[in-house]
Design a protein around this motif. Structure first.
Motif, PDB file in Angstrom:
ATOM      1  N   MET A  41      22.047  81.077   7.307  1.00  0.00           N
ATOM      2  CA  MET A  41      21.632  81.393   8.668  1.00  0.00           C
ATOM      3  C   MET A  41      21.636  80.102   9.493  1.00  0.00           C
ATOM      4  O   MET A  41      21.016  79.108   9.114  1.00  0.00           O
ATOM      5  CB  MET A  41      20.219  82.001   8.669  1.00  0.00           C
ATOM      6  N   CYS A  42      22.328  80.151  10.608  1.00  0.00           N
ATOM      7  CA  CYS A  42      22.348  79.005  11.513  1.00  0.00           C
ATOM      8  C   CYS A  42      20.958  78.793  12.105  1.00  0.00           C
ATOM      9  O   CYS A  42      20.207  79.752  12.302  1.00  0.00           O
ATOM     10  CB  CYS A  42      23.370  79.246  12.623  1.00  0.00           C
ATOM     11  N   THR A  43      20.616  77.546  12.406  1.00  0.00           N
ATOM     12  CA  THR A  43      19.305  77.260  12.994  1.00  0.00           C
ATOM     13  C   THR A  43      19.319  77.390  14.514  1.00  0.00           C
ATOM     14  O   THR A  43      18.292  77.210  15.159  1.00  0.00           O
ATOM     15  CB  THR A  43      18.832  75.852  12.600  1.00  0.00           C
ATOM     16  N   HIS A  44      20.470  77.708  15.094  1.00  0.00           N
ATOM     17  CA  HIS A  44      20.538  77.907  16.539  1.00  0.00           C
ATOM     18  C   HIS A  44      20.189  79.342  16.907  1.00  0.00           C
ATOM     19  O   HIS A  44      19.284  79.595  17.679  1.00  0.00           O
ATOM     20  CB  HIS A  44      21.939  77.545  17.058  1.00  0.00           C
ATOM     21  N   ALA A  45      20.926  80.274  16.360  1.00  0.00           N
ATOM     22  CA  ALA A  45      20.712  81.684  16.663  1.00  0.00           C
ATOM     23  C   ALA A  45      21.045  82.479  15.403  1.00  0.00           C
ATOM     24  O   ALA A  45      21.291  81.907  14.355  1.00  0.00           O
ATOM     25  CB  ALA A  45      21.555  82.116  17.854  1.00  0.00           C
ATOM     26  N   ALA A  46      21.036  83.778  15.546  1.00  0.00           N
ATOM     27  CA  ALA A  46      21.148  84.623  14.355  1.00  0.00           C
ATOM     28  C   ALA A  46      22.598  84.813  13.926  1.00  0.00           C
ATOM     29  O   ALA A  46      23.156  85.906  14.058  1.00  0.00           O
ATOM     30  CB  ALA A  46      20.484  85.964  14.599  1.00  0.00           C
ATOM     31  N   SER A  47      23.199  83.770  13.425  1.00  0.00           N
ATOM     32  CA  SER A  47      24.552  83.884  12.888  1.00  0.00           C
ATOM     33  C   SER A  47      24.553  83.441  11.433  1.00  0.00           C
ATOM     34  O   SER A  47      24.005  82.380  11.103  1.00  0.00           O
ATOM     35  CB  SER A  47      25.526  83.003  13.679  1.00  0.00           C
ATOM     36  N   THR A  48      25.164  84.263  10.594  1.00  0.00           N
ATOM     37  CA  THR A  48      25.390  83.794   9.229  1.00  0.00           C
ATOM     38  C   THR A  48      26.554  82.796   9.255  1.00  0.00           C
ATOM     39  O   THR A  48      27.250  82.644  10.254  1.00  0.00           O
ATOM     40  CB  THR A  48      25.701  84.971   8.289  1.00  0.00           C
ATOM     41  N   SER A  60      30.686  74.252   9.725  1.00  0.00           N
ATOM     42  CA  SER A  60      30.643  74.608  11.143  1.00  0.00           C
ATOM     43  C   SER A  60      30.196  76.054  11.292  1.00  0.00           C
ATOM     44  O   SER A  60      30.662  76.939  10.574  1.00  0.00           O
ATOM     45  CB  SER A  60      32.024  74.444  11.780  1.00  0.00           C
ATOM     46  N   CYS A  61      29.326  76.290  12.252  1.00  0.00           N
ATOM     47  CA  CYS A  61      28.878  77.646  12.531  1.00  0.00           C
ATOM     48  C   CYS A  61      29.990  78.404  13.266  1.00  0.00           C
ATOM     49  O   CYS A  61      30.578  77.884  14.217  1.00  0.00           O
ATOM     50  CB  CYS A  61      27.615  77.600  13.397  1.00  0.00           C
ATOM     51  N   PRO A  62      30.274  79.637  12.845  1.00  0.00           N
ATOM     52  CA  PRO A  62      31.372  80.374  13.483  1.00  0.00           C
ATOM     53  C   PRO A  62      31.042  80.881  14.883  1.00  0.00           C
ATOM     54  O   PRO A  62      31.951  81.228  15.628  1.00  0.00           O
ATOM     55  CB  PRO A  62      31.607  81.544  12.518  1.00  0.00           C
ATOM     56  N   LEU A  63      29.760  80.913  15.255  1.00  0.00           N
ATOM     57  CA  LEU A  63      29.407  81.526  16.536  1.00  0.00           C
ATOM     58  C   LEU A  63      29.583  80.565  17.715  1.00  0.00           C
ATOM     59  O   LEU A  63      30.280  80.854  18.678  1.00  0.00           O
ATOM     60  CB  LEU A  63      27.977  82.062  16.488  1.00  0.00           C
ATOM     61  N   HIS A  64      28.957  79.382  17.656  1.00  0.00           N
ATOM     62  CA  HIS A  64      29.070  78.430  18.766  1.00  0.00           C
ATOM     63  C   HIS A  64      29.606  77.077  18.324  1.00  0.00           C
ATOM     64  O   HIS A  64      29.645  76.134  19.118  1.00  0.00           O
ATOM     65  CB  HIS A  64      27.715  78.230  19.451  1.00  0.00           C
ATOM     66  N   GLY A  65      29.937  76.943  17.055  1.00  0.00           N
ATOM     67  CA  GLY A  65      30.637  75.740  16.605  1.00  0.00           C
ATOM     68  C   GLY A  65      29.773  74.551  16.226  1.00  0.00           C
ATOM     69  O   GLY A  65      30.311  73.460  16.007  1.00  0.00           O
ATOM     70  N   ALA A  66      28.450  74.707  16.149  1.00  0.00           N
ATOM     71  CA  ALA A  66      27.623  73.584  15.722  1.00  0.00           C
ATOM     72  C   ALA A  66      28.055  73.142  14.322  1.00  0.00           C
ATOM     73  O   ALA A  66      28.425  73.961  13.480  1.00  0.00           O
ATOM     74  CB  ALA A  66      26.151  73.966  15.725  1.00  0.00           C
ATOM     75  N   ARG A  67      27.994  71.837  14.072  1.00  0.00           N
ATOM     76  CA  ARG A  67      28.430  71.294  12.791  1.00  0.00           C
ATOM     77  C   ARG A  67      27.224  70.685  12.068  1.00  0.00           C
ATOM     78  O   ARG A  67      26.393  70.013  12.681  1.00  0.00           O
ATOM     79  CB  ARG A  67      29.511  70.235  12.999  1.00  0.00           C
ATOM     80  N   GLY A  81      21.645  69.128  18.630  1.00  0.00           N
ATOM     81  CA  GLY A  81      20.240  68.889  18.326  1.00  0.00           C
ATOM     82  C   GLY A  81      19.513  70.052  17.689  1.00  0.00           C
ATOM     83  O   GLY A  81      18.281  70.130  17.774  1.00  0.00           O
ATOM     84  N   TYR A  82      20.208  70.947  17.052  1.00  0.00           N
ATOM     85  CA  TYR A  82      19.533  72.037  16.359  1.00  0.00           C
ATOM     86  C   TYR A  82      18.886  71.518  15.088  1.00  0.00           C
ATOM     87  O   TYR A  82      19.271  70.482  14.555  1.00  0.00           O
ATOM     88  CB  TYR A  82      20.519  73.165  16.027  1.00  0.00           C
ATOM     89  N   ARG A  83      17.909  72.270  14.596  1.00  0.00           N
ATOM     90  CA  ARG A  83      17.238  71.881  13.360  1.00  0.00           C
ATOM     91  C   ARG A  83      18.246  71.848  12.209  1.00  0.00           C
ATOM     92  O   ARG A  83      19.237  72.569  12.225  1.00  0.00           O
ATOM     93  CB  ARG A  83      16.126  72.877  13.029  1.00  0.00           C
TER      94      ARG A  83
HETATM   95  S1  FES Z   1      24.438  80.427  16.256  1.00  0.00           S
HETATM   96 FE1  FES Z   1      25.245  78.727  15.190  1.00  0.00          FE
HETATM   97  S2  FES Z   1      25.783  77.320  16.741  1.00  0.00           S
HETATM   98 FE2  FES Z   1      24.936  78.998  17.801  1.00  0.00          FE
END
Ligand code: FES
Length: 103
Positions: A41-48, A60-67, A81-83
């Motif tokens: 689970m990404c620490t930004h939003a609810a994306s696996t 890398s998160c598939p939803l918004h690309g955070a690495r 700056g996500y957790r």
């Molecule tokens: S939900 Fe992962 S970067 Fe936004």
């Protein structure tokens, strides 16, 4: 508690594998002999994260690309700056992958 989640052979080099560790949704990530177990689970939003890209230990998160740097405690790279991602202790014994989760 430690859980036997899969055979090491099920986790290819450079690959990811989604597993259940005592009810915890866990993503295994392998770079050569280095294996990390991360809460899926990404620490930004609810994306696996199983559809995210894994390259050189960076997931890398598939939803918004955070690495996230899995070799540095799941630290978020760049300016987002996500957790950090949640990592679980993982080890290999007798060709099996063992993940420890609380509870
Ligand atoms: S939900 Fe992962 S970067 Fe936004």
């Amino acid at each position: 508690m430690e859980h036997d989640v899969c055979a090491l052979a099920d986790l290819p080099d450079g690959g990811k594998l989604r597993v259940d560790a005592g009810g915890e949704d866990v993503l295994l990530c392998r770079s050569s002999s280095d294996i990390r177990a991360v809460r899926n689970m990404c620490t930004h939003a609810a994306s696996t994260l199983e559809e995210g890209r894994l390259r050189n230990g960076i997931l890398s998160c598939p939803l918004h690309g955070a690495r996230f740097d899995l070799s540095d405690g799941g630290r978020c790279l760049g300016g987002a700056g996500y957790r950090p991602l949640t990592l679980f202790p993982v080890r290999v014994a007798d060709g099996r992958v063992l993940v420890t989760v609380e509870g």
